[in-house]
Design a protein around this motif. Structure first.
Motif, PDB file in Angstrom:
ATOM      1  N   ASN A   3      41.350  52.683  44.944  1.00  0.00           N
ATOM      2  CA  ASN A   3      40.874  51.307  45.009  1.00  0.00           C
ATOM      3  C   ASN A   3      42.006  50.407  45.461  1.00  0.00           C
ATOM      4  O   ASN A   3      43.103  50.446  44.878  1.00  0.00           O
ATOM      5  CB  ASN A   3      40.368  50.842  43.643  1.00  0.00           C
ATOM      6  CG  ASN A   3      38.965  51.285  43.374  1.00  0.00           C
ATOM      7  OD1 ASN A   3      38.031  50.755  43.964  1.00  0.00           O
ATOM      8  ND2 ASN A   3      38.799  52.272  42.500  1.00  0.00           N
ATOM      9  N   THR A   5      42.886  46.304  47.467  1.00  0.00           N
ATOM     10  CA  THR A   5      42.384  44.970  47.779  1.00  0.00           C
ATOM     11  C   THR A   5      43.009  44.497  49.082  1.00  0.00           C
ATOM     12  O   THR A   5      44.098  44.946  49.476  1.00  0.00           O
ATOM     13  CB  THR A   5      42.738  43.957  46.674  1.00  0.00           C
ATOM     14  OG1 THR A   5      44.161  43.946  46.494  1.00  0.00           O
ATOM     15  CG2 THR A   5      42.052  44.302  45.364  1.00  0.00           C
ATOM     16  N   CYS A  39      45.101  48.877  43.373  1.00  0.00           N
ATOM     17  CA  CYS A  39      44.756  48.449  42.018  1.00  0.00           C
ATOM     18  C   CYS A  39      45.504  49.320  41.017  1.00  0.00           C
ATOM     19  O   CYS A  39      45.599  50.534  41.191  1.00  0.00           O
ATOM     20  CB  CYS A  39      43.257  48.583  41.783  1.00  0.00           C
ATOM     21  SG  CYS A  39      42.242  47.464  42.776  1.00  0.00           S
ATOM     22  N   PRO A  45      39.314  44.261  40.627  1.00  0.00           N
ATOM     23  CA  PRO A  45      39.742  43.859  41.970  1.00  0.00           C
ATOM     24  C   PRO A  45      40.317  42.432  41.986  1.00  0.00           C
ATOM     25  O   PRO A  45      41.299  42.160  42.675  1.00  0.00           O
ATOM     26  CB  PRO A  45      38.456  43.961  42.801  1.00  0.00           C
ATOM     27  CG  PRO A  45      37.657  45.022  42.114  1.00  0.00           C
ATOM     28  CD  PRO A  45      37.942  44.797  40.640  1.00  0.00           C
ATOM     29  N   GLU A  46      39.720  41.543  41.194  1.00  0.00           N
ATOM     30  CA  GLU A  46      40.222  40.162  41.140  1.00  0.00           C
ATOM     31  C   GLU A  46      41.621  40.108  40.526  1.00  0.00           C
ATOM     32  O   GLU A  46      42.502  39.395  41.043  1.00  0.00           O
ATOM     33  CB  GLU A  46      39.258  39.275  40.334  1.00  0.00           C
ATOM     34  CG  GLU A  46      37.902  39.098  40.980  1.00  0.00           C
ATOM     35  CD  GLU A  46      36.905  40.219  40.701  1.00  0.00           C
ATOM     36  OE1 GLU A  46      35.759  40.103  41.163  1.00  0.00           O
ATOM     37  OE2 GLU A  46      37.250  41.218  40.017  1.00  0.00           O
ATOM     38  N   TYR A  66      34.995  36.970  46.650  1.00  0.00           N
ATOM     39  CA  TYR A  66      34.911  38.416  46.853  1.00  0.00           C
ATOM     40  C   TYR A  66      33.867  38.605  47.951  1.00  0.00           C
ATOM     41  O   TYR A  66      32.677  38.404  47.741  1.00  0.00           O
ATOM     42  CB  TYR A  66      34.494  39.054  45.532  1.00  0.00           C
ATOM     43  CG  TYR A  66      34.565  40.550  45.413  1.00  0.00           C
ATOM     44  CD1 TYR A  66      34.884  41.386  46.471  1.00  0.00           C
ATOM     45  CD2 TYR A  66      34.308  41.138  44.185  1.00  0.00           C
ATOM     46  CE1 TYR A  66      34.931  42.765  46.308  1.00  0.00           C
ATOM     47  CE2 TYR A  66      34.350  42.514  44.011  1.00  0.00           C
ATOM     48  CZ  TYR A  66      34.659  43.321  45.078  1.00  0.00           C
ATOM     49  OH  TYR A  66      34.697  44.676  44.909  1.00  0.00           O
ATOM     50  N   ILE A  69      32.916  45.038  50.048  1.00  0.00           N
ATOM     51  CA  ILE A  69      33.655  46.265  49.774  1.00  0.00           C
ATOM     52  C   ILE A  69      33.565  47.148  51.012  1.00  0.00           C
ATOM     53  O   ILE A  69      32.500  47.290  51.609  1.00  0.00           O
ATOM     54  CB  ILE A  69      33.142  46.988  48.512  1.00  0.00           C
ATOM     55  CG1 ILE A  69      34.037  48.185  48.180  1.00  0.00           C
ATOM     56  CG2 ILE A  69      31.681  47.371  48.632  1.00  0.00           C
ATOM     57  CD1 ILE A  69      33.871  48.721  46.779  1.00  0.00           C
ATOM     58  N   TYR A  81      38.292  52.725  48.615  1.00  0.00           N
ATOM     59  CA  TYR A  81      37.403  51.586  48.441  1.00  0.00           C
ATOM     60  C   TYR A  81      38.290  50.343  48.512  1.00  0.00           C
ATOM     61  O   TYR A  81      39.144  50.140  47.649  1.00  0.00           O
ATOM     62  CB  TYR A  81      36.699  51.621  47.084  1.00  0.00           C
ATOM     63  CG  TYR A  81      35.738  52.768  46.906  1.00  0.00           C
ATOM     64  CD1 TYR A  81      34.644  52.939  47.753  1.00  0.00           C
ATOM     65  CD2 TYR A  81      35.910  53.672  45.873  1.00  0.00           C
ATOM     66  CE1 TYR A  81      33.762  53.985  47.577  1.00  0.00           C
ATOM     67  CE2 TYR A  81      35.027  54.722  45.679  1.00  0.00           C
ATOM     68  CZ  TYR A  81      33.951  54.872  46.544  1.00  0.00           C
ATOM     69  OH  TYR A  81      33.083  55.906  46.363  1.00  0.00           O
ATOM     70  N   HIS A  83      38.490  46.316  48.450  1.00  0.00           N
ATOM     71  CA  HIS A  83      37.795  45.112  48.017  1.00  0.00           C
ATOM     72  C   HIS A  83      38.343  43.937  48.835  1.00  0.00           C
ATOM     73  O   HIS A  83      39.529  43.623  48.763  1.00  0.00           O
ATOM     74  CB  HIS A  83      38.007  44.894  46.517  1.00  0.00           C
ATOM     75  CG  HIS A  83      37.634  46.096  45.702  1.00  0.00           C
ATOM     76  ND1 HIS A  83      36.367  46.295  45.211  1.00  0.00           N
ATOM     77  CD2 HIS A  83      38.352  47.189  45.333  1.00  0.00           C
ATOM     78  CE1 HIS A  83      36.317  47.430  44.551  1.00  0.00           C
ATOM     79  NE2 HIS A  83      37.515  47.999  44.607  1.00  0.00           N
ATOM     80  N   SER A 134      28.509  45.736  51.968  1.00  0.00           N
ATOM     81  CA  SER A 134      29.137  47.043  51.840  1.00  0.00           C
ATOM     82  C   SER A 134      29.254  47.620  53.245  1.00  0.00           C
ATOM     83  O   SER A 134      28.255  47.720  53.964  1.00  0.00           O
ATOM     84  CB  SER A 134      28.273  47.957  50.963  1.00  0.00           C
ATOM     85  OG  SER A 134      28.818  49.266  50.943  1.00  0.00           O
TER      86      SER A 134
END
Length: 157
Positions: A3, A5, A39, A45-46, A66, A69, A81, A83, A134
């Motif tokens: 994950n 960002t 992450c 994610p935030e 946001y 994704i 993934y 974000h 997505s």
């Protein structure tokens, strides 16, 4: 799948772009991208994008959304993934980044810089404030082979 960002911070019609030039063995070497990163354990994610923005730029994001994704599939590594965030307000003073050079680039000039082909798709969606999306991007040997937006395959040019 890892994950990560990515955030595009906008000010006066320009995005804060990171020219990735300083990191060893960087898949993004010499590309221009937004800011962000991996992450950490127990981070949303935030949480991650707030931390990464502060670490990479010295800025504290005060207004962001946001946007979507992105699922990355590649033939040369673990999937991801990512974000995606778009920030329009922040406090603080811009600091140097240890991963490359930060520069405010007019939005109209972004696509003339070295970038990943799939970035054009998600940047367009983000810029026009599309609803949360997505996007799946499949790369083979560094070339975009497939793009699927909200379960519908997109034609590649």
């Amino acid at each position: 799948m890892q994950n990560t960002t990515l955030c595009y911070i906008e000010k006066d019609g320009a995005y804060l772009m990171l020219h990735r030039t300083k990191k060893e063995h960087d898949i993004n070497k010499d590309k221009w991208i937004g800011i962000g990163g991996h992450c950490e354990e127990n981070e949303s994610p935030e949480d991650c994008i707030l931390r990464e923005a502060k670490e990479e730029t010295g800025l504290t994001l005060t207004e962001f959304r946001y946007a979507g994704i992105i699922t990355f599939v590649t033939d040369d590594g673990e999937g991801e993934y990512m974000h995606l965030f778009h920030a329009t307000s922040f406090t603080g003073t811009l600091a140097a980044c240890n991963e490359g050079d930060l520069q405010w680039v007019p939005v109209s000039n972004i696509m003339s810089l070295p970038h990943w082909q799939g970035d054009e798709i998600f940047l367009s969606l983000m810029q026009r404030r599309a609803p949360f999306f997505s996007l799946k991007l499949v790369y083979e040997h560094g070339k975009l082979r497939q793009a699927v937006l909200n379960a519908r395959e997109l034609p590649l040019t």
